[in-house]
Design an enzyme around this catalytic site. Structure first.
Site, PDB file in Angstrom:
ATOM      1  N   VAL A 101      -7.832  23.208  -5.516  1.00  0.00           N
ATOM      2  CA  VAL A 101      -8.786  22.139  -5.367  1.00  0.00           C
ATOM      3  C   VAL A 101      -7.945  20.950  -4.797  1.00  0.00           C
ATOM      4  CG1 VAL A 101     -10.304  20.480  -6.663  1.00  0.00           C
ATOM      5  CG2 VAL A 101     -10.410  22.899  -7.060  1.00  0.00           C
ATOM      6  N   ALA A 154      -7.418  30.483 -31.935  1.00  0.00           N
ATOM      7  CA  ALA A 154      -7.554  29.944 -33.275  1.00  0.00           C
ATOM      8  C   ALA A 154      -7.508  31.347 -34.241  1.00  0.00           C
ATOM      9  CB  ALA A 154      -8.836  29.131 -33.800  1.00  0.00           C
ATOM     10  N   ASP A 204       0.056  29.248 -31.220  1.00  0.00           N
ATOM     11  CA  ASP A 204       0.315  28.687 -29.734  1.00  0.00           C
ATOM     12  C   ASP A 204       1.580  28.564 -29.358  1.00  0.00           C
ATOM     13  OD1 ASP A 204      -2.528  28.554 -29.970  1.00  0.00           O
ATOM     14  OD2 ASP A 204      -2.877  26.445 -29.597  1.00  0.00           O
ATOM     15  N   HIS A 257     -34.054  46.968 -36.795  1.00  0.00           N
ATOM     16  CA  HIS A 257     -34.849  46.837 -35.473  1.00  0.00           C
ATOM     17  C   HIS A 257     -35.982  45.861 -35.795  1.00  0.00           C
ATOM     18  CE1 HIS A 257     -37.086  47.681 -31.972  1.00  0.00           C
ATOM     19  NE2 HIS A 257     -38.330  47.590 -32.726  1.00  0.00           N
ATOM     20  N   THR A 309      -7.231  22.682 -16.629  1.00  0.00           N
ATOM     21  CA  THR A 309      -5.818  23.261 -16.016  1.00  0.00           C
ATOM     22  C   THR A 309      -5.016  24.166 -16.596  1.00  0.00           C
ATOM     23  OG1 THR A 309      -4.818  21.094 -16.555  1.00  0.00           O
ATOM     24  CG2 THR A 309      -6.049  21.111 -14.474  1.00  0.00           C
ATOM     25  N   GLY A 310      -5.607  24.567 -17.772  1.00  0.00           N
ATOM     26  CA  GLY A 310      -4.634  25.373 -18.687  1.00  0.00           C
ATOM     27  C   GLY A 310      -3.956  24.676 -19.776  1.00  0.00           C
ATOM     28  N   ARG A 311      -3.338  25.525 -20.604  1.00  0.00           N
ATOM     29  CA  ARG A 311      -2.751  24.884 -21.789  1.00  0.00           C
ATOM     30  C   ARG A 311      -1.246  25.292 -21.665  1.00  0.00           C
ATOM     31  NH1 ARG A 311      -5.999  26.004 -26.964  1.00  0.00           N
ATOM     32  NH2 ARG A 311      -6.304  28.047 -25.817  1.00  0.00           N
TER      33      ARG A 311
END
Length: 240
Positions: free
Chosen positions: A10, A95, A87, A219, A44-46
């Site tokens: 972009v 998570a 992370d 059902h 934009t991500g991590r």
């Protein structure tokens, strides 16, 4: 109905009264194009947040992604008594992935056996409809040279979805052509995040598509679409 523009960058966005104009460049040809949108979401991500933790003081060197390297037991290069999860290590920044790693690391620290199956970590996109997936995609099966079957079932043919007036989406199940073992599952629906767990459990238990298909489902329920997709892998689907 979703169109993806991959390999583009972009350049700028211009907000108008009712629309946003997005200018983007094709990175392979340098061609500049424009498109209009109602809303622009910047994502934009991590990256791993490992700065300022003093890791260098205990002998931990980060990898190229600024993540903490660990072995199969989540132990770091600082020694068997220093663990890292979530992370700050390799893998999807989710998570539920971090939670399972935390439990496993705690159990390992107590001398217990523990294992995290990264092949069954579900990924969920909380849009409307939601998108949830687990395991291999059809493209990944092709890249690995695997022979596979596909079963797909639309929520437009599901009684509960009709009653909820929410019939957009489908269930797709991929199974091994020889063993019928479930390799992956993908769901597009408003309740995809709730439904994907059934496929996760089936994969954890190394179930076949036939085993999933031959299990009872109430059902009318949305989960019947999963059963029908499992049936469809062996060309046995029926509309509910």
């Amino acid at each position: 109905g979703i169109k993806f523009h991959l390999g583009v960058a972009v350049q700028k966005t211009t907000a108008h009264k009712s629309k946003v104009e997005v200018e983007y460049k094709d990175l392979s040809t340098n061609e500049v194009n424009k498109t209009e949108a109602d809303i622009v979401l910047v994502s934009t991500g991590r990256k791993a947040f490992t700065e300022g933790l003093g890791l260098e003081n205990i002998g931990i060197e980060l990898n190229k992604q600024n993540q903490i390297p660990v072995n199969g037991y989540f132990q770091t290069t600082a020694g068997p008594h220093i663990f890292a999860i979530g992370d700050v290590i390799d893998g999807p920044m989710l998570a539920h992935k971090a939670e399972e790693e935390g439990v496993a690391a705690a159990e390992i620290s107590k001398g217990l056996e523990a294992h995290v199956n990264y092949l069954t970590v579900p990924g969920i996109i909380y849009t409307h409809p939601e998108v949830a997936s687990v395991g291999l995609t059809e493209q990944e099966c092709k890249e690995q040279g695997m022979e596979y079957n596909i079963g797909q079932f639309p929520f437009a043919a599901n009684g509960r979805a009709k009653a909820l007036a929410d019939t957009e989406g489908f269930v797709k199940i991929i199974s091994d052509k020889k063993t019928d073992k479930i390799l992956g599952g993908h769901i597009v629906h408003a309740r995809a995040s709730d439904l994907i767990g059934e496929i996760v459990i089936s994969m954890e238990r190394h179930s076949t598509a036939k085993q999933l298909a031959h299990s009872f489902h109430g059902h009318p329920t949305l989960s019947e679409a999963i059963r029908e997709a499992a049936l469809a892998t062996n060309k046995l689907a029926r509309q509910m």
